[in-house]
Design a protein around this motif. Structure first.
Motif, PDB file in Angstrom:
ATOM      1  N   UNK A  57      12.776  -3.155   1.713  1.00  0.00           N
ATOM      2  CA  UNK A  57      11.345  -2.300   2.610  1.00  0.00           C
ATOM      3  C   UNK A  57      10.943  -2.515   3.715  1.00  0.00           C
ATOM      4  N   UNK A  58      10.498  -1.899   4.907  1.00  0.00           N
ATOM      5  CA  UNK A  58       9.817  -3.113   5.599  1.00  0.00           C
ATOM      6  C   UNK A  58       9.028  -3.996   6.165  1.00  0.00           C
ATOM      7  N   UNK A  83       6.307  -5.084   7.491  1.00  0.00           N
ATOM      8  CA  UNK A  83       4.759  -4.994   7.667  1.00  0.00           C
ATOM      9  C   UNK A  83       4.308  -4.019   6.705  1.00  0.00           C
ATOM     10  N   UNK A  84       5.812  -3.270   5.630  1.00  0.00           N
ATOM     11  CA  UNK A  84       4.615  -3.205   4.989  1.00  0.00           C
ATOM     12  C   UNK A  84       4.900  -3.896   3.238  1.00  0.00           C
ATOM     13  N   UNK A 114       1.600  -6.160   4.351  1.00  0.00           N
ATOM     14  CA  UNK A 114      -0.144  -5.179   3.514  1.00  0.00           C
ATOM     15  C   UNK A 114       0.685  -5.404   1.783  1.00  0.00           C
ATOM     16  N   UNK A 115       1.047  -5.103   1.501  1.00  0.00           N
ATOM     17  CA  UNK A 115       1.414  -5.263  -0.502  1.00  0.00           C
ATOM     18  C   UNK A 115       0.988  -6.373  -0.714  1.00  0.00           C
TER      19      UNK A 115
END
Lengths: 405, 277
Positions: A224-225, A227-228, A231-232
């Motif tokens: 997964x990126x 950045x994702x 944020x998580x």
């Protein structure tokens, strides 16, 4: 037998060479050049690389038009004939000075002679205005002196500063903090990832059940990126709704859940934990591949000779895994040293610069303050560190990295 | 002997279960949160595992008001086109490296390796200026500088795979009168198809995840890719965790599908030639 490539064969290499030249080599050379200039995009006097003086024709034309317009309007206020003549002379001078540049635009190079003409014009106009304003009340009394200054400003001084920016960087405490944060983040997170990754790889190598499930589960955080993922984690760490923050508070690790992202130490620990979560599986997969290359017969022979499992690990596993470990460490160290997305999204470098790494500081300087000159200096320091890290690891690995035959 | 082995198996199971839990929990929790109303996220129900009044509102807001699908579409366009041209360019280069002798081969390999180690930050300033001058800011041209990240890795993995194919096949093809480009397209690429596919998957993921170049070159929301669009959700609505959770759940789906379908290729790509990402 391998054949010679020949001249026509270079066509195969050409696309790669062009892409590398345009989007990797040329930008690096440009970045090095930027470091020698006081190069700021938002300052019209510094928005280019000016080794010599330049002339801003646009600004000059604009100024000339306004001064002509205002001075002509103010002619009615000038009563003495003598002064009227003077004013007309200046107006003609301005017109004459603008003539050679009628078809020019933007910022151009000028000769010394041209430069002194413009400076003369600036001084003459300034003198005249000073004289006129003592005698008469002009309509544009306030704006004219300000406008004249733009004549002077249309001469752009050189913004070449040599090594001054590097000198400044040595004493810049933000760079010191950023460098320290980067090193701390890199060393701690890579060390934890190596230990956990190695342990995990050893277990996976032995596991009979669920290897497929473990592999799938391990790949998702890696895939997964960043950045994702960041944020998580920022939600999980959140002071009021974050379950991890809540959990740590209940464990007594932190006194209140807000401390996790809002205290300086807490923010660094959170960032490292998020990185460990995302990349330990990747480390484990790389090491697992190395482990699977070690012949089982070696362990069998060792156990016949009566060696213990622990001894087997240190005398067989570790030495044979050395190059796998070094390759994994090299890529992870470089990645951690260049860390950007994770911190940018999770903490933004805060609180109070506690998680500001070199990439974040460079980004803020270049794209926040549009100071490309000094930002490039920060990047060059990073570049140097990355080069040193790579050289050390490549030396440790030996030369076999480039042997692709 | 038997009991100690049983103990070991138990220990392994505990560690593996713990590991799986830690890896999956964040996703699970995000998934749970995405069905909670904001009242529940901030109230006493913040740490409840089953939402009291499950709602689709977060999903409808993020899909229809915040238009997250636009970012997903951009990501597909950018990642797919990067993959296509990088595989094309890298195959040609890897073929030459794998099959021929030429001067400066080790310099080229060193260069490719060095580029993969660059801090990306070093190219962003000059590339920004270049794109500004060409009028390419806020466009799909961003895929060109993506080559800095994907091309070295692509060449490296492809060389490893091409090297595994025996030279004898091509030699007989050459005797039969095949040209070099025919040898590449008719023999090497079909034989190395699994390797080429692996490279494509790894390139696609790397391009899909790229952040720095997009956030600096494409500042307009219309050109934001998933990672960038997601990062802006936090800036604007740092409080609306429900929407953030729904967005995260949605954008994780494409990655999840890729991993489930192609995990073998991904692992082989990660480990072949010891190349990152």
């Amino acid at each position: 037998m391998k054949h010679k490539l020949g001249v026509s064969g270079w066509c195969y290499l050409l696309p790669t060479l062009i892409l590398i030249a345009v989007f990797s080599l040329w930008p690096v050379i440009q970045s090095i050049t930027y470091t020698f200039f006081d190069y700021k995009l938002n300052d019209p006097q510094k928005s280019g690389l000016y080794l010599n003086e330049r002339f801003n024709v646009d600004l000059f034309h604009e100024t000339a038009i306004y001064i002509e317009l205002f001075l002509t309007e103010d002619m009615q206020n000038i009563t003495e004939n003598d002064d009227k003549t003077k004013a007309n002379t200046i107006l003609n001078q301005i017109k004459d000075a603008a003539k050679p540049y009628v078809n020019q635009k933007g910022v151009i190079k000028i000769t010394k002679e041209e430069r002194s003409n413009i400076t003369d014009l600036y001084q003459n106009t300034k003198l005249l205005l000073a004289e006129l304003s003592t005698k008469y009340t002009l309509t544009h009394q306030d704006s004219l002196p300000l406008l004249v200054e733009d004549f002077n400003r249309s001469i752009i001084p050189s913004n070449f500063i040599g090594l001054q920016a590097y000198q400044k960087a040595f004493g810049d405490k933000y760079i010191h903090t950023a460098l320290w944060n980067t090193i701390l983040f890199t060393v701690v997170s890579v060390a934890i990832e190596l230990v956990l990754g190695l342990g995990l790889a050893l277990i996976l190598n032995k596991a009979m059940l669920g290897q497929g499930l473990i592999r799938t589960t391990s790949l998702i955080p890696w895939a997964i990126p960043t950045a994702v993922a960041a944020l998580m984690w920022s939600y999980l760490y959140d002071g009021s709704s974050g379950i991890i923050a809540h959990f740590f508070e209940n464990l007594g690790l932190i006194s209140q859940s807000q401390d996790l992202l809002l205290s300086q130490g807490g923010a660094m620990v959170s960032t490292i934990l998020a990185d460990v979560w995302k990349t330990t599986p990747y480390m484990a997969l790389l090491l697992l591949a190395g482990l699977q290359n070690i012949p089982k017969s070696l362990y069998e022979a060792a156990s016949i000779d009566g060696a213990s499992k622990v001894k087997g690990f240190f005398t067989i596993t570790l030495p044979l895994l050395k190059s796998s470990i070094l390759v994994a460490l090299l890529f992870r160290t470089l990645d951690a040293f260049r860390v950007f997305d994770l911190i940018f999204v999770l903490t933004g470098g805060g609180p109070g610069g506690a998680t500001e790494t070199m990439s974040i500081y460079a980004y803020k300087t270049m794209f926040g303050q549009t100071n490309f000159g000094y930002g490039s200096v920060v990047v060059m320091i990073m570049f140097l560190c990355v080069a040193i890290i790579s050289i050390i690891f490549v030396r440790l690995l030996g030369t076999n990295l480039l042997d692709r035959d | 002997m038997k009991t100690s082995k049983r103990k070991l198996v138990l220990l392994f199971s505990i560690v593996v279960t713990g590991y799986l839990f830690i890896m999956i929990f964040p996703f699970l929790w995000i998934f749970i949160t995405s069905f909670k109303s904001s009242g529940e996220i901030f109230g006493a129900g913040a740490f409840r595992f089953i939402p009291e009044e499950p709602t689709w509102k977060n999903y409808t807001t993020i899909l229809f008001e915040k238009e997250i699908w636009k970012a997903i579409m951009n990501s597909f366009i950018v990642a797919l086109s990067t993959t296509i041209y990088v595989i094309f360019v890298a195959s040609l280069c890897a073929y030459a490296i794998s099959r021929f002798h030429f001067k400066g081969k080790s310099i080229l390999l060193g260069l490719i390796l060095a580029v993969s180690m660059f801090p990306q930050m070093i190219i962003t300033g000059p590339v920004y200026n270049l794109f500004y001058d060409l009028g390419w800011l806020n466009s799909y041209f961003v895929i060109l500088p993506y080559s800095t990240i994907t091309l070295p890795m692509g060449v490296w993995i492809l060389v490893t795979h091409f090297n595994k194919i025996p030279l004898a096949l091509e030699e007989s093809a050459t005797i039969d009168g095949a040209t070099r480009i025919q040898t590449l397209t008719k023999i090497i690429i079909p034989l190395a198809a699994p390797g080429v596919f692996t490279t494509a998957i790894i390139t696609f993921i790397a391009a899909w995840n790229e952040f720095l170049l997009t956030i600096t070159l494409n500042t307009e929301p219309n050109y934001h890719t998933v990672p960038v669009a997601i990062s802006f959700l936090r800036d604007q609505f740092s409080i609306l965790w429900g929407e953030v959770a729904a967005a995260t759940a949605i954008v994780t789906i494409p990655t999840l599908i890729i991993v489930l379908l192609f995990q073998r290729q991904i692992v082989s790509g990660l480990t072949s030639g010891g190349v990152k990402e």
